[in-house]
Structures are given as C-alpha cells and as structure tokens.
Design an enzyme around this catalytic site. Structure first.
Site, PDB file in Angstrom:
ATOM      1  CE  LYS A 184      15.800   5.309  -2.530  1.00  0.00           C
ATOM      2  NZ  LYS A 184      15.232   3.977  -2.760  1.00  0.00           N
ATOM      3  NE  ARG A 243      24.521  -1.819 -19.211  1.00  0.00           N
ATOM      4  CZ  ARG A 243      25.117  -2.230 -20.338  1.00  0.00           C
ATOM      5  NH1 ARG A 243      25.770  -1.372 -21.097  1.00  0.00           N
ATOM      6  NH2 ARG A 243      25.075  -3.488 -20.706  1.00  0.00           N
ATOM      7  N   GLY A 246      22.565   2.714 -11.796  1.00  0.00           N
ATOM      8  CA  GLY A 246      23.975   2.826 -11.395  1.00  0.00           C
ATOM      9  C   GLY A 246      24.661   3.970 -12.119  1.00  0.00           C
ATOM     10  CD  GLU A 265      26.665  -7.023  -8.480  1.00  0.00           C
ATOM     11  OE1 GLU A 265      26.743  -7.168  -7.263  1.00  0.00           O
ATOM     12  OE2 GLU A 265      25.918  -7.684  -9.212  1.00  0.00           O
ATOM     13  CB  CYS A 302      24.034 -10.047 -10.415  1.00  0.00           C
ATOM     14  SG  CYS A 302      24.405 -10.593  -8.763  1.00  0.00           S
ATOM     15  CD  GLU A 391      21.280  -8.248 -15.924  1.00  0.00           C
ATOM     16  OE1 GLU A 391      21.373  -7.010 -15.847  1.00  0.00           O
ATOM     17  OE2 GLU A 391      21.421  -8.996 -14.956  1.00  0.00           O
TER      18      GLU A 391
HETATM   19  P1  NAP Z   1      17.207  -0.254  -9.668  1.00  0.00           P
HETATM   20  O1  NAP Z   1      15.947   0.100 -10.325  1.00  0.00           O
HETATM   21  O2  NAP Z   1      18.442   0.220 -10.317  1.00  0.00           O
HETATM   22  O3  NAP Z   1      17.109   0.316  -8.162  1.00  0.00           O
HETATM   23  C1  NAP Z   1      18.117   0.066  -7.180  1.00  0.00           C
HETATM   24  C2  NAP Z   1      18.085   1.181  -6.135  1.00  0.00           C
HETATM   25  O4  NAP Z   1      18.593   2.383  -6.711  1.00  0.00           O
HETATM   26  C3  NAP Z   1      16.702   1.512  -5.633  1.00  0.00           C
HETATM   27  O5  NAP Z   1      16.787   1.891  -4.276  1.00  0.00           O
HETATM   28  C4  NAP Z   1      16.305   2.718  -6.466  1.00  0.00           C
HETATM   29  O6  NAP Z   1      15.388   3.470  -5.724  1.00  0.00           O
HETATM   30  C5  NAP Z   1      17.623   3.442  -6.649  1.00  0.00           C
HETATM   31  N1  NAP Z   1      17.709   4.157  -7.924  1.00  0.00           N
HETATM   32  C6  NAP Z   1      17.545   3.625  -9.155  1.00  0.00           C
HETATM   33  N2  NAP Z   1      17.722   4.561 -10.103  1.00  0.00           N
HETATM   34  C7  NAP Z   1      18.027   5.704  -9.447  1.00  0.00           C
HETATM   35  C8  NAP Z   1      18.314   7.035  -9.887  1.00  0.00           C
HETATM   36  N3  NAP Z   1      18.314   7.366 -11.191  1.00  0.00           N
HETATM   37  N4  NAP Z   1      18.561   7.965  -8.955  1.00  0.00           N
HETATM   38  C9  NAP Z   1      18.534   7.660  -7.649  1.00  0.00           C
HETATM   39  N5  NAP Z   1      18.251   6.422  -7.174  1.00  0.00           N
HETATM   40  C10 NAP Z   1      18.007   5.458  -8.062  1.00  0.00           C
HETATM   41  O7  NAP Z   1      17.380  -1.818  -9.484  1.00  0.00           O
HETATM   42  P2  NAP Z   1      16.378  -2.909  -8.896  1.00  0.00           P
HETATM   43  O8  NAP Z   1      15.132  -2.273  -8.393  1.00  0.00           O
HETATM   44  O9  NAP Z   1      17.157  -3.733  -7.967  1.00  0.00           O
HETATM   45  O10 NAP Z   1      16.022  -3.828 -10.136  1.00  0.00           O
HETATM   46  C11 NAP Z   1      15.645  -3.320 -11.371  1.00  0.00           C
HETATM   47  C12 NAP Z   1      16.554  -3.882 -12.451  1.00  0.00           C
HETATM   48  O11 NAP Z   1      17.924  -3.865 -12.026  1.00  0.00           O
HETATM   49  C13 NAP Z   1      16.320  -5.325 -12.787  1.00  0.00           C
HETATM   50  O12 NAP Z   1      15.307  -5.486 -13.727  1.00  0.00           O
HETATM   51  C14 NAP Z   1      17.677  -5.748 -13.315  1.00  0.00           C
HETATM   52  O13 NAP Z   1      17.795  -5.464 -14.668  1.00  0.00           O
HETATM   53  C15 NAP Z   1      18.650  -4.952 -12.572  1.00  0.00           C
HETATM   54  N6  NAP Z   1      19.292  -5.668 -11.441  1.00  0.00           N
HETATM   55  C16 NAP Z   1      20.566  -6.053 -11.565  1.00  0.00           C
HETATM   56  C17 NAP Z   1      21.191  -6.682 -10.509  1.00  0.00           C
HETATM   57  C18 NAP Z   1      22.617  -7.080 -10.577  1.00  0.00           C
HETATM   58  O14 NAP Z   1      23.095  -7.659  -9.633  1.00  0.00           O
HETATM   59  N7  NAP Z   1      23.352  -6.782 -11.598  1.00  0.00           N
HETATM   60  C19 NAP Z   1      20.524  -6.939  -9.335  1.00  0.00           C
HETATM   61  C20 NAP Z   1      19.222  -6.518  -9.227  1.00  0.00           C
HETATM   62  C21 NAP Z   1      18.635  -5.875 -10.295  1.00  0.00           C
HETATM   63  P3  NAP Z   1      14.221   4.334  -6.373  1.00  0.00           P
HETATM   64  O15 NAP Z   1      13.627   3.507  -7.450  1.00  0.00           O
HETATM   65  O16 NAP Z   1      13.319   4.606  -5.218  1.00  0.00           O
HETATM   66  O17 NAP Z   1      14.909   5.567  -6.874  1.00  0.00           O
END
Ligand code: NAP
Length: 524
Positions: A184, A243, A246, A265, A302, A391
């Site tokens: 994706k 979180r 995930g 993760e 992370c 975090e």
């Molecule tokens: P994210 O918002 O969780 O998105 C990651 C992927 O998952 C994107 O492709 C998103 O696509 C998809 N997604 C998110 N929520 C979903 C849901 N409810 N249903 C289906 N698909 C979903 O993470 P991010 O864009 O990488 O960063 C945002 C936040 O994540 C940061 O502010 C940080 O807090 C955290 N983060 C943590 C780490 C780590 O390693 N622990 C790394 C990066 C980021 P769509 O939005 O198109 O659905």
C-alpha cells in the site's frame, strides 16, 4: 524513469479512477506533479487474486531464482540513480546524504536476504528417522520444514521512504520467505513508491516469476488499506507507523472470518539511563551526543531517545545544563509532512501542561517546521503523569530526575514496551546496570550500552521489535535476518514417500542444507 501516477498491479500499470491524490513537497509547501489515480475495491481484488495465483509457483521456484530476484531489485533501485533520490527529497524534505544512506541500507538488506535465502537455515529442515522397532510403539518417519504463509500486505512508513517502504525490510523479508507482496503506497511519498515499485515489477518480469508476486496499490484514505487487510487471499501484514493506524489494522485482521497476524511497529520512546559513573567521567560529551540523537532527522526516528533517566546530583545538573545549551543551538527543520508537523505542535502544547520545558530550539520560519524542545521532571511527577511516557514524534525529549536507585528502577518498571533501552555507563556503574538489566529485558527488544539508539544495523543479530506498544508482536523483528521468521510456518511430513518429500527434506540432502538430523546439526 517517468512517474505516471499509476498503480502497478502484477505486470500492468493501471490508472485508478476512484480518487485523485497528489504528492506534496513539505519544504516548498507545494503539490508535486503528476496526479495519482487512487484505486478501489476492484484493484484490491485484482492484486490479491494475482498474488494468490502466483503463490505456489513463487514458493516452489528454486532458491537461487528467489535470491537472484532480490538482487535484481537491488540493482534496479541503484539504476534509478538521482531520479529516485531527488523525488524522495522533494516528497520527504530529508537531505540528500541521508537518502543516499537509506538507499544503501535498502539494497544492503535486499542482498542480505538474498544470501539468507541461498544459505537456507531458515527452512529449519529437521529429520527424525523412523524407529520401527521402538517399544511399546514404533515411531513414524517425521520431517519438518518451514513454508511461507502466503500473500503479505506491506504498509510503508512515512519516515523511511526507501528502507521501510515499497522494497524495504518487510517486503524483502516476505519475498525471501517466498510470499508475494502487495504494497500500500504511503500517501507521503507516492512518486518514490512508484519508482521503486517499477524497479520491483521489472525484477519480477526479468526473473521469469509470475506477475502476481508484486503489486503496488494507491488509494485515498483508510478504506484501501482496510480492504487489503480484509481480503481473504492475504495471509499476513507488515506495518510501520502510528499506534492508532497499527491497532486499526490489528483489529480488522482479528475480526476476519480467518484472522491473520499483523506485524505492526508503532510507538516507542527509547529510554536512556545515564548512570553516575558515566556522568562523572564524560557528562558533557554525553549531553552533546544525546541532543544530536534527539534532533537527528528532525527527531523522526522510531528509535529517537525521548526519555533520559538519571540520579539527582551535581553531575546530572551539569548534564542537563549542557543538554539544554546544545538544544538551544538546534534550529527549526521541516518535518516529513504537514500532518506530522501539526501533530508535533499539538504534542508539545500538551507536554507544556505536564512538564517543565527547560530549553527550546532556535527560532525560525520553515514550512511544516518543528522546533526542538527539552523537558525536565522529577521521577515522582513522571510516575504520576503517564502521558509523559507517550511518544511525541519529533525532536523532543524528557529528562527524569530520580532521588535514588530504587526510584530509577521504579521508573524503568513503569515503562511500556520499547524498541530500545540504553545504558550510558562506566565500570563503576555495573552493579546498578545489573539491577536494571532484568527489568529492561522484560520491556525492550534491544539493549545497548554507551551509544545512542538512533541507527539500526541490518544484520543477523539485530532486533528491531519489542513488547506492545513498540510492536503488536514482541516475538519478532522488522529489521535484520530474523525478520523472515514472521512470514513462515512449520509443516511436518509424516511417513511421506520419497517421491512426495520436499527437496529440503530428501534423504540425500540435494540442497546441501544444514539440517537437524536425529538431533545432530550439520550438512547431513
Ligand atoms: P500512519 O498514519 O499510521 O500511516 C502509515 C500507513 O498506514 C499509511 O499508508 C496509512 O495510509 C495507513 N493507515 C493508517 N491508518 C490506517 C487505518 N486506520 N486503516 C488503514 N490504513 C491506515 O503513520 P505515518 O504516516 O507513517 O506517520 C504518522 C505518525 O506515525 C507519526 O506522527 C508517528 O507518531 C508515527 N510513526 C511511528 C513510526 C515508528 O517507527 N514507530 C514511524 C513513522 C511514524 P492512509 O493514511 O492512506 O490510510
């Protein structure tokens, strides 16, 4: 290579018609060309059906073909040259050197998995000979190997547009296991994803593999990801991100008629214990290293050290003063996306209500910028306010001052699961470190001494995982050779005739594998 805004479904490039998406340049605060067509249920179904159809051929292809396929992806990524780096820079605001390093890591991990595939130890080939004369009952001939789970869906992370994305660690380890992969595309780096996706698609074709081994899906909003996780052909999920995201995927996967594993993760604040001997010996150097680590990559790692824990004394006061002075010299920098920058600003506002801010980075006007911030609290305050252990993704950290060793242990015990914990120590800190170690082992996936947690080696012994909420499954890692384990399961063959046995378990060991044969490990 030209970016077209299409999805890659098997061997085809398909323009989605359900939505229009645009990549965004956070530094210039401007949309990027071209527009991407977002897909819907039809494209999800097509990619999943192709993956399912490809699975048996792919998993039965010779291991050498699989290894060469991984190496071909690496070569194709390198062949994209500066086009890839420039697009990734525009979409992420990350500097050139950082992205070149990330590209090296990405191709390095593809090559590591290629060598792992050839070596074959991950098959866990195990043979227990039949014992027809055993009393009171004879024993059957039992042979075990690991096989791949089936099609895997990968959600890349915003903060590693190469190493944790289309051809990143999740994809490389799933391919190595023998699983087709559907990625994706992350909305923050659509163009980078397409370029890398085309490199993978070409490697599939050049290796003579079935087209469904790889697809790249683009979609607007959560619906497309939800549909991928829910599709019956999909057998496992790899995710790196928030979180909330995930957990949403874990929930969907658990509620399917046939639930599947989700390796997510998610969040970690990576505590650093700065022990008295280290503070006395080199507190000023440690303070500078700590602030460099907190602000590296605008804190968007992370493994960012979001928490430091020390024992109250004048050396800790000096460390805090030095850290504050170092942080004040760090300026505002552009974050990966406007959304991440605004989440950081909100997080800092809330933290200001819960802890004393002792330093702020230098002023500056930058689009989607983050200004570093450092906080100090007593252990008592920290233990009373659980939100301080959450975090905040960005260049900020909290220093916790403990009255004594017992209070430091209590802080360690209070923590949620983490990717890492760090001990900054000297020889005379060993006794305190020995008390902390068993507590930390229960909390984290990697314990390091006298370094900083940012920077994750891709190797055989690496663990990039940890108890919840660091990940949704603490038994695994998303970086390093052991990541392959997530996409395998054991199958035992009892009394199968030689003609039906997999090659890995044949009597004469034609693959020259190391096998556990009647309890003896060797090339037998
Ligand atoms: P994210 O918002 O969780 O998105 C990651 C992927 O998952 C994107 O492709 C998103 O696509 C998809 N997604 C998110 N929520 C979903 C849901 N409810 N249903 C289906 N698909 C979903 O993470 P991010 O864009 O990488 O960063 C945002 C936040 O994540 C940061 O502010 C940080 O807090 C955290 N983060 C943590 C780490 C780590 O390693 N622990 C790394 C990066 C980021 P769509 O939005 O198109 O659905």
């Amino acid at each position: 290579m030209k970016i077209t805004g299409e999805m890659l479904i098997g061997a085809s490039a398909v323009r989605g018609t359900d939505a229009t998406l645009r990549a965004f340049d956070p530094a210039r605060n401007a949309d990027l060309e071209p527009a991407f067509g977002g897909g819907g249920a039809a494209e999800v179904a097509r990619a999943c059906e192709l993956a399912d159809a490809a699975f048996d051929d792919y998993r039965h292809a010779p291991l050498e073909t699989r290894a060469q396929f991984l190496e071909a992806i690496a070569d194709n990524i390198i062949a994209l040259g500066d086009t890839l780096i420039e697009r990734a820079m525009a979409e992420s605001a990350l500097p050139k050197a950082r992205l070149e390093g990330e590209r090296a890591r990405t191709v390095g991990q593809l090559r590591l998995f290629a060598s792992l595939v050839r070596e074959g130890r991950w098959l866990c080939a195990t043979l227990d000979s039949a014992q027809p004369d055993r009393k009171p009952l004879p024993r059957a001939d039992l042979r075990l190997q690991k096989i791949p789970l089936g099609p895997v869906v990968v959600f890349g992370a915003s903060n590693f547009p190469l190493a944790f994305s289309v051809a990143g660690g999740d994809t490389a380890s799933a391919f190595a296991a023998g699983c087709p992969v559907i990625v994706k595309s992350h909305p923050a780096h659509l163009g980078t994803s397409e370029l890398v996706g085309r490199a993978v698609q070409k490697a599939v074709a050049d290796s003579g593999l079935p087209e469904g081994v790889f697809s790249l899906i683009v979609g607007a909003g959560n619906a497309i990801g939800e549909a991928l996780v829910a599709h019956p052909a999909v057998q496992a999920i790899g995710f790196t991100g928030s979180r909330r995201g995930g957990l949403a995927l874990v929930d969907i996967a658990a509620k399917r008629p046939v639930p599947i594993p989700v390796y997510a993760e998610m969040s970690s604040i990576n505590p650093v214990f700065v022990l008295p001997g280290a503070l006395a010996a080199r507190g000023d150097t440690l303070a500078a290293g700590y602030i460099d680590s907190v602000t590296l990559g605008v804190g968007q790692f992370c493994t960012n050290p979001g928490l430091v824990i020390g024992l109250e004394d004048s050396d800790l006061d000096d460390f805090i003063d030095n850290a504050a002075a170092a942080l004040e010299k760090k300026g505002v920098q552009t974050m990966l996306t406007a959304g991440i920058a605004s989440a950081y600003a909100d997080g800092i506002k809330q933290r200001d209500g819960a802890a004393k801010r002792i330093a702020t980075g230098a002023k500056g006007e930058t689009a989607s910028g983050a200004r570093p911030a450092l906080y100090r609290v007593s252990a008592e305050e920290f233990l009373a306010r659980p939100q301080l252990a959450e975090e905040i993704f960005g260049p900020t950290s909290v220093i916790v001052v403990c009255r004594d060793e017992d209070e430091m242990i209590a802080v360690a015990r209070s923590l949620e699961g983490q990717l890492t914990a760090t001990l900054l120590m000297e020889q005379d800190d060993v006794e305190l470190a020995r008390r902390l170690l068993p507590v930390l082992e229960r909390k984290v996936g990697r314990i390091l001494a006298n370094g900083f947690p940012t920077g994750v080696e891709v190797s055989y012994a690496m663990v990039h995982g940890g108890p919840y909420p660091a990940t949704s499954d603490s038994r695994s890692t998303s970086v390093g050779a052991m990541a392959i384990e997530r996409f395998l399961r054991p199958v035992c063959y009892q009394d199968l005739p030689a003609a039906l046995l997999p090659e890995a378990l044949a009597d004469d060991n034609p693959l020259l594998l190391w096998r556990l044969r009647d309890g003896q490990l060797g090339p037998n």
